[in-house]
Design a protein around this motif. Sequence first.
Motif, mmCIF file in Angstrom:
data_model
loop_
_atom_site.group_PDB
_atom_site.id
_atom_site.type_symbol
_atom_site.label_atom_id
_atom_site.label_comp_id
_atom_site.label_asym_id
_atom_site.label_seq_id
_atom_site.Cartn_x
_atom_site.Cartn_y
_atom_site.Cartn_z
ATOM 1 N N SER A 61 0.846 -1.194 0.000
ATOM 2 C CA SER A 61 0.000 0.000 0.000
ATOM 3 C C SER A 61 0.876 1.236 0.000
ATOM 4 C CB SER A 61 -0.911 0.017 1.232
ATOM 5 O OG SER A 61 -1.621 1.246 1.299
ATOM 6 N N MET A 62 0.618 2.117 -0.953
ATOM 7 C CA MET A 62 1.320 3.400 -1.029
ATOM 8 C C MET A 62 0.427 4.543 -0.567
ATOM 9 S SD MET A 62 4.355 2.786 -2.315
ATOM 10 C CE MET A 62 4.870 4.344 -3.055
ATOM 11 N N GLY A 63 -0.755 4.233 -0.088
ATOM 12 C CA GLY A 63 -1.717 5.278 0.254
ATOM 13 C C GLY A 63 -1.967 5.434 1.733
ATOM 14 N N HIS A 64 -1.034 5.002 2.576
ATOM 15 C CA HIS A 64 -1.264 5.060 4.016
ATOM 16 C C HIS A 64 -1.452 6.495 4.493
ATOM 17 C CE1 HIS A 64 -1.587 2.290 7.297
ATOM 18 N NE2 HIS A 64 -0.742 2.953 8.056
ATOM 19 N N ALA A 65 -0.737 7.437 3.900
ATOM 20 C CA ALA A 65 -0.863 8.834 4.314
ATOM 21 C C ALA A 65 -2.274 9.364 4.074
ATOM 22 C CB ALA A 65 0.153 9.696 3.566
ATOM 23 N N PHE A 66 -2.938 8.857 3.047
ATOM 24 C CA PHE A 66 -4.316 9.282 2.769
ATOM 25 C C PHE A 66 -5.228 8.966 3.945
ATOM 26 C CE2 PHE A 66 -8.539 7.894 1.338
ATOM 27 C CZ PHE A 66 -9.022 9.074 0.779
ATOM 28 N N PHE A 67 -5.078 7.779 4.520
ATOM 29 C CA PHE A 67 -5.950 7.382 5.630
ATOM 30 C C PHE A 67 -5.578 8.113 6.920
ATOM 31 C CE2 PHE A 67 -6.124 3.824 2.629
ATOM 32 C CZ PHE A 67 -7.499 3.794 2.416
ATOM 33 N N LEU A 68 -4.298 8.468 7.087
ATOM 34 C CA LEU A 68 -3.940 9.332 8.207
ATOM 35 C C LEU A 68 -4.633 10.686 8.082
ATOM 36 C CD1 LEU A 68 -1.274 7.289 8.290
ATOM 37 C CD2 LEU A 68 -0.385 9.148 9.675
ATOM 38 N N ALA A 69 -4.695 11.206 6.856
ATOM 39 C CA ALA A 69 -5.355 12.491 6.631
ATOM 40 C C ALA A 69 -6.858 12.390 6.911
ATOM 41 C CB ALA A 69 -5.115 12.957 5.193
ATOM 42 N N VAL A 70 -7.477 11.288 6.514
ATOM 43 C CA VAL A 70 -8.905 11.105 6.785
ATOM 44 C C VAL A 70 -9.160 11.121 8.288
ATOM 45 C CG1 VAL A 70 -10.856 9.516 6.591
ATOM 46 C CG2 VAL A 70 -9.339 9.865 4.642
ATOM 47 N N GLY A 71 -8.314 10.420 9.055
ATOM 48 C CA GLY A 71 -8.480 10.406 10.496
ATOM 49 C C GLY A 71 -8.270 11.780 11.111
ATOM 50 N N ALA A 72 -7.214 12.481 10.685
ATOM 51 C CA ALA A 72 -6.909 13.792 11.263
ATOM 52 C C ALA A 72 -7.986 14.821 10.934
ATOM 53 C CB ALA A 72 -5.543 14.267 10.755
ATOM 54 N N TYR A 73 -8.342 14.939 9.658
ATOM 55 C CA TYR A 73 -9.327 15.939 9.268
ATOM 56 C C TYR A 73 -10.743 15.512 9.663
ATOM 57 C CZ TYR A 73 -6.017 18.857 6.772
ATOM 58 O OH TYR A 73 -4.987 19.709 6.462
ATOM 59 N N GLY A 74 -10.974 14.207 9.718
ATOM 60 C CA GLY A 74 -12.270 13.746 10.208
ATOM 61 C C GLY A 74 -12.491 14.169 11.651
ATOM 62 N N TYR A 75 -11.446 14.047 12.468
ATOM 63 C CA TYR A 75 -11.563 14.490 13.863
ATOM 64 C C TYR A 75 -11.798 15.996 13.926
ATOM 65 C CZ TYR A 75 -10.232 15.792 18.585
ATOM 66 O OH TYR A 75 -10.234 16.327 19.847
ATOM 67 N N CYS A 76 -11.059 16.760 13.125
ATOM 68 C CA CYS A 76 -11.229 18.213 13.132
ATOM 69 C C CYS A 76 -12.655 18.618 12.770
ATOM 70 C CB CYS A 76 -10.242 18.858 12.165
ATOM 71 S SG CYS A 76 -8.517 18.740 12.661
ATOM 72 N N ALA A 77 -13.201 17.975 11.754
ATOM 73 C CA ALA A 77 -14.550 18.326 11.312
ATOM 74 C C ALA A 77 -15.605 17.886 12.316
ATOM 75 C CB ALA A 77 -14.830 17.697 9.947
ATOM 76 N N LEU A 78 -15.410 16.744 12.950
ATOM 77 C CA LEU A 78 -16.403 16.236 13.889
ATOM 78 C C LEU A 78 -16.359 16.960 15.227
ATOM 79 C CD1 LEU A 78 -15.951 12.436 13.123
ATOM 80 C CD2 LEU A 78 -17.983 13.803 12.617
ATOM 81 N N GLU A 89 -15.395 29.581 6.008
ATOM 82 C CA GLU A 89 -16.328 29.048 6.992
ATOM 83 C C GLU A 89 -16.073 27.546 7.094
ATOM 84 O OE1 GLU A 89 -19.194 29.363 9.872
ATOM 85 O OE2 GLU A 89 -18.630 31.023 8.560
ATOM 86 N N LEU A 90 -15.537 27.102 8.212
ATOM 87 C CA LEU A 90 -15.124 25.714 8.353
ATOM 88 C C LEU A 90 -16.265 24.838 8.833
ATOM 89 C CD1 LEU A 90 -11.611 26.162 10.010
ATOM 90 C CD2 LEU A 90 -12.150 25.797 7.602
ATOM 91 N N VAL A 91 -16.297 23.625 8.321
ATOM 92 C CA VAL A 91 -17.297 22.646 8.732
ATOM 93 C C VAL A 91 -16.938 22.150 10.125
ATOM 94 C CG1 VAL A 91 -18.262 20.365 8.261
ATOM 95 C CG2 VAL A 91 -17.773 21.938 6.370
ATOM 96 N N GLY A 92 -17.903 22.103 11.005
ATOM 97 C CA GLY A 92 -17.676 21.589 12.350
ATOM 98 C C GLY A 92 -18.975 21.176 12.997
ATOM 99 N N LEU A 93 -19.037 19.930 13.462
ATOM 100 C CA LEU A 93 -20.264 19.432 14.071
ATOM 101 C C LEU A 93 -20.312 19.675 15.569
ATOM 102 C CD1 LEU A 93 -20.708 16.006 12.189
ATOM 103 C CD2 LEU A 93 -21.632 18.252 11.626
ATOM 104 N N GLY A 94 -19.168 19.990 16.175
ATOM 105 C CA GLY A 94 -19.154 20.302 17.595
ATOM 106 C C GLY A 94 -19.435 19.125 18.501
#
Length: 360
Positions: A61-78, A89-94
């Motif tokens: 797998s050469m795409g491991h960094a992609f899934f790290l980004a999903v986890g990091a930005y997913g946490y930020c958005a949630l 205007e940033l997305v944020g569910l709070g």
Amino acid sequence: MSDLVRSDLVRRALWAAGAVVLLALPFYLDRFWLQAGLFAIAAAIGAIGLNLLTGATGQLSMGHAFFLAVGAYGYCALAGDGTKAGGHELVGLGLPSWLAAVLAVALTGAVGGLFSPIAGRLRGAYLGIATLALIFIGQHVLFNATSLTGGFNGRSVEPLSLFGLTFDDTETVVAAVPFQSAEKLWYVALAALLACALFARGVLRGRPGRAMNAIRDHTIAAGVMGVPVARYRAAVFVLSSMYAGLAGVLLALVFQRTVPDYFGMVLSLEYLAMIVIGGLGSVAGAVVGAAFVSLLPQLLTRYSDALPLVSAPGTGGVSPGEASRYLYGAAVVLVVLFLPGGLLRITALTRLTPSKKEQA
């Protein structure tokens, strides 16, 4: 007392001593060393997941960094509150930050599940090329989905709150030692690493691990023995993605800001270097390789003034980041040529060396 029992007691004593040292470190180390250790712990979690996929199952797998980004930005958005930053205007569910962290890992697994049918049918370089496409797609989204990611400047990270304790830079005095975000996160990171390592070890030592190794060693033979090859490949890909998502969440909490540049192809290559240097197919090897690759550039940066041929960042010459890539690139070549089992193989060779009494 037999040699086997004695060696087992020594090993247990070393593990206990190591655990005591790790628990005591926040009371003695400054912020630089604690943050370096946190980066190494986050890298170890991600490397364990990649080792399950690449080392144990033989899926590149050469795409491991992609899934790290999903986890990091997913946490930020949630966990974010949707405030403005950099004119966006940033997305944020709070959501509560602990729940956001759990959901970010689950989201990463779901994204890995969307790709898992492809991962279940491809192998080797073909899967590597397919996952490489994830990096390009991810970089495009990270730089252009400004309402989600903040664009080039990234977005700030909501601190973790757990059991009424907020893991931010607000000082909490423990035994006359001021605990800030790094000290507080240290114990959360250690607990996460321990849980991930024990789970991966259980997988590798059980029936799933034997099936994964059979797929890695001979796919056709594994299918003949009744192993559902495509299903196992897809499931391990999802599991590896979730490990990467957890590593991404932890990295975001340590950095306190996420930027798209970090989650590029170089990061994926670094994770591949980690598992090769430490030892393919081994949980402990992933931890050792992650510590080597993640700590090396930070140490070179810290001591760049005292090291030959290494210049401080921005002063010209070979930067610490470039020097570290040269060094662990050379380490990969040396491991492949002379120590195929990785750095962990050194300890195995030491245990297998017969004593003088046995040789006599």
